[in-house]
Design a protein around this motif. Structure first.
Motif, PDB file in Angstrom:
ATOM      1  N   ASP A  10     -10.798 -63.132  -0.388  1.00 15.80           N
ATOM      2  CA  ASP A  10     -11.577 -64.310   0.007  1.00 15.80           C
ATOM      3  C   ASP A  10     -12.562 -63.967   1.127  1.00 15.80           C
ATOM      4  O   ASP A  10     -13.722 -64.398   1.093  1.00 15.80           O
ATOM      5  CB  ASP A  10     -10.640 -65.429   0.489  1.00 15.80           C
ATOM      6  CG  ASP A  10      -9.731 -65.918  -0.613  1.00 15.80           C
ATOM      7  OD1 ASP A  10     -10.138 -66.832  -1.342  1.00 15.80           O
ATOM      8  OD2 ASP A  10      -8.616 -65.387  -0.740  1.00 15.80           O
ATOM      9  N   ILE A  11     -12.093 -63.203   2.101  1.00 20.22           N
ATOM     10  CA  ILE A  11     -12.950 -62.815   3.228  1.00 20.22           C
ATOM     11  C   ILE A  11     -14.102 -61.941   2.745  1.00 20.22           C
ATOM     12  O   ILE A  11     -15.264 -62.166   3.103  1.00 20.22           O
ATOM     13  CB  ILE A  11     -12.125 -62.093   4.319  1.00 20.22           C
ATOM     14  CG1 ILE A  11     -11.116 -63.063   4.936  1.00 20.22           C
ATOM     15  CG2 ILE A  11     -13.036 -61.491   5.381  1.00 20.22           C
ATOM     16  CD1 ILE A  11     -10.045 -62.386   5.786  1.00 20.22           C
ATOM     17  N   LEU A  12     -13.797 -60.953   1.910  1.00 22.28           N
ATOM     18  CA  LEU A  12     -14.848 -60.071   1.389  1.00 22.28           C
ATOM     19  C   LEU A  12     -15.863 -60.845   0.564  1.00 22.28           C
ATOM     20  O   LEU A  12     -17.072 -60.589   0.660  1.00 22.28           O
ATOM     21  CB  LEU A  12     -14.226 -58.940   0.558  1.00 22.28           C
ATOM     22  CG  LEU A  12     -13.441 -57.902   1.356  1.00 22.28           C
ATOM     23  CD1 LEU A  12     -12.681 -56.975   0.415  1.00 22.28           C
ATOM     24  CD2 LEU A  12     -14.341 -57.110   2.278  1.00 22.28           C
ATOM     25  N   CYS A  13     -15.400 -61.799  -0.234  1.00 17.35           N
ATOM     26  CA  CYS A  13     -16.327 -62.613  -1.029  1.00 17.35           C
ATOM     27  C   CYS A  13     -17.244 -63.435  -0.125  1.00 17.35           C
ATOM     28  O   CYS A  13     -18.450 -63.512  -0.356  1.00 17.35           O
ATOM     29  CB  CYS A  13     -15.565 -63.524  -1.978  1.00 17.35           C
ATOM     30  SG  CYS A  13     -14.828 -62.649  -3.363  1.00 17.35           S
ATOM     31  N   GLU A  14     -16.675 -64.047   0.908  1.00 23.06           N
ATOM     32  CA  GLU A  14     -17.486 -64.843   1.835  1.00 23.06           C
ATOM     33  C   GLU A  14     -18.515 -63.981   2.549  1.00 23.06           C
ATOM     34  O   GLU A  14     -19.676 -64.358   2.682  1.00 23.06           O
ATOM     35  CB  GLU A  14     -16.594 -65.541   2.868  1.00 23.06           C
ATOM     36  CG  GLU A  14     -15.899 -66.762   2.351  1.00 23.06           C
ATOM     37  CD  GLU A  14     -16.849 -67.833   1.838  1.00 23.06           C
ATOM     38  OE1 GLU A  14     -17.913 -68.064   2.457  1.00 23.06           O
ATOM     39  OE2 GLU A  14     -16.532 -68.435   0.811  1.00 23.06           O
ATOM     40  N   LEU A  15     -18.085 -62.820   3.021  1.00 17.78           N
ATOM     41  CA  LEU A  15     -19.011 -61.935   3.727  1.00 17.78           C
ATOM     42  C   LEU A  15     -20.018 -61.303   2.776  1.00 17.78           C
ATOM     43  O   LEU A  15     -21.063 -60.825   3.212  1.00 17.78           O
ATOM     44  CB  LEU A  15     -18.244 -60.864   4.505  1.00 17.78           C
ATOM     45  CG  LEU A  15     -17.412 -61.377   5.670  1.00 17.78           C
ATOM     46  CD1 LEU A  15     -16.633 -60.237   6.316  1.00 17.78           C
ATOM     47  CD2 LEU A  15     -18.285 -62.087   6.692  1.00 17.78           C
ATOM     48  N   GLY A  16     -19.714 -61.308   1.478  1.00 13.97           N
ATOM     49  CA  GLY A  16     -20.644 -60.793   0.479  1.00 13.97           C
ATOM     50  C   GLY A  16     -21.861 -61.677   0.322  1.00 13.97           C
ATOM     51  O   GLY A  16     -22.913 -61.217  -0.114  1.00 13.97           O
ATOM     52  N   THR A  17     -21.735 -62.937   0.710  1.00 12.41           N
ATOM     53  CA  THR A  17     -22.880 -63.840   0.600  1.00 12.41           C
ATOM     54  C   THR A  17     -23.735 -63.819   1.858  1.00 12.41           C
ATOM     55  O   THR A  17     -24.938 -64.000   1.783  1.00 12.41           O
ATOM     56  CB  THR A  17     -22.426 -65.292   0.312  1.00 12.41           C
ATOM     57  OG1 THR A  17     -21.603 -65.744   1.374  1.00 12.41           O
ATOM     58  CG2 THR A  17     -21.660 -65.375  -0.998  1.00 12.41           C
ATOM     59  N   ALA A  18     -23.089 -63.616   3.024  1.00 11.21           N
ATOM     60  CA  ALA A  18     -23.834 -63.558   4.295  1.00 11.21           C
ATOM     61  C   ALA A  18     -22.888 -63.153   5.416  1.00 11.21           C
ATOM     62  O   ALA A  18     -21.688 -63.380   5.341  1.00 11.21           O
ATOM     63  CB  ALA A  18     -24.436 -64.925   4.620  1.00 11.21           C
TER      64      ALA A  18
ATOM     65  N   ARG B 276     -19.591 -49.674   2.585  1.00 12.87           N
ATOM     66  CA  ARG B 276     -18.350 -49.446   1.833  1.00 12.87           C
ATOM     67  C   ARG B 276     -17.768 -50.779   1.334  1.00 12.87           C
ATOM     68  O   ARG B 276     -17.298 -50.881   0.203  1.00 12.87           O
ATOM     69  CB  ARG B 276     -17.363 -48.728   2.759  1.00 12.87           C
ATOM     70  CG  ARG B 276     -16.100 -48.295   2.142  1.00 12.87           C
ATOM     71  CD  ARG B 276     -15.301 -47.520   3.175  1.00 12.87           C
ATOM     72  NE  ARG B 276     -14.053 -47.086   2.608  1.00 12.87           N
ATOM     73  CZ  ARG B 276     -13.188 -46.329   3.220  1.00 12.87           C
ATOM     74  NH1 ARG B 276     -13.435 -45.916   4.445  1.00 12.87           N
ATOM     75  NH2 ARG B 276     -12.078 -45.974   2.643  1.00 12.87           N
ATOM     76  N   GLY B 277     -17.789 -51.793   2.173  1.00 15.41           N
ATOM     77  CA  GLY B 277     -17.283 -53.106   1.790  1.00 15.41           C
ATOM     78  C   GLY B 277     -18.126 -53.738   0.694  1.00 15.41           C
ATOM     79  O   GLY B 277     -17.606 -54.348  -0.244  1.00 15.41           O
ATOM     80  N   ALA B 278     -19.439 -53.599   0.800  1.00  9.99           N
ATOM     81  CA  ALA B 278     -20.337 -54.139  -0.227  1.00  9.99           C
ATOM     82  C   ALA B 278     -20.103 -53.432  -1.561  1.00  9.99           C
ATOM     83  O   ALA B 278     -20.103 -54.069  -2.624  1.00  9.99           O
ATOM     84  CB  ALA B 278     -21.790 -53.993   0.219  1.00  9.99           C
ATOM     85  N   ALA B 279     -19.874 -52.123  -1.509  1.00  6.23           N
ATOM     86  CA  ALA B 279     -19.598 -51.365  -2.735  1.00  6.23           C
ATOM     87  C   ALA B 279     -18.289 -51.831  -3.371  1.00  6.23           C
ATOM     88  O   ALA B 279     -18.186 -51.924  -4.601  1.00  6.23           O
ATOM     89  CB  ALA B 279     -19.547 -49.868  -2.433  1.00  6.23           C
TER      90      ALA B 279
END
Length: 116
Positions: free
Chosen positions: A24-32, A83-86
């Motif tokens: 959930d955290i990675l998805c949220e940070l993936g948007t902004a 790395r997180g975005a990948a």
């Protein structure tokens, strides 16, 4: 002797997102990029303590960066590292699988709960 899964890239990726809230955290940070409070608002079921813990673990794994701005009060912003975005890009295939086979995945979930 090493077990076959020890050197498996898939197993490594799963360990990186292990934890109830990391996806959930990675998805949220993936948007902004987000401040702590905004992340907390975006994921209302998570406690502040758990959010802080999961963010520390993601940061330690090199998936999230924490930037502190010298203001009063201090401003802290969390964002994905390269790395997180990948990892988010790689996880997209799993998301698509879940959407396509959602009914079957419910059976998998039920078996996991029953065996616990």
């Amino acid at each position: 002797m090493t077990r076959p899964m020890e050197n498996c890239g898939f197993a490594t990726a799963l360990r990186a997102i292990e934890g109830k809230w990391k996806v959930d955290i990675l998805c949220e940070l993936g948007t902004a990029a987000r401040r702590f409070g905004r992340l907390r608002q975006a994921i209302p079921a998570i406690s502040e303590k758990m959010l802080a813990q999961q963010l520390r673990e993601l940061e330690a794994d090199g998936l999230v960066s924490r930037t502190t701005y010298p203001e009063t009060p201090p401003k802290v912003v969390y964002s994905l590292t390269e790395r997180g975005a990948a990892l988010n890009v790689a996880a997209e295939a799993l998301c698509q699988w879940g959407l396509r086979y959602g009914d079957d995945a419910g059976q998998v979930e039920a078996r996991a709960v029953a065996s616990a």
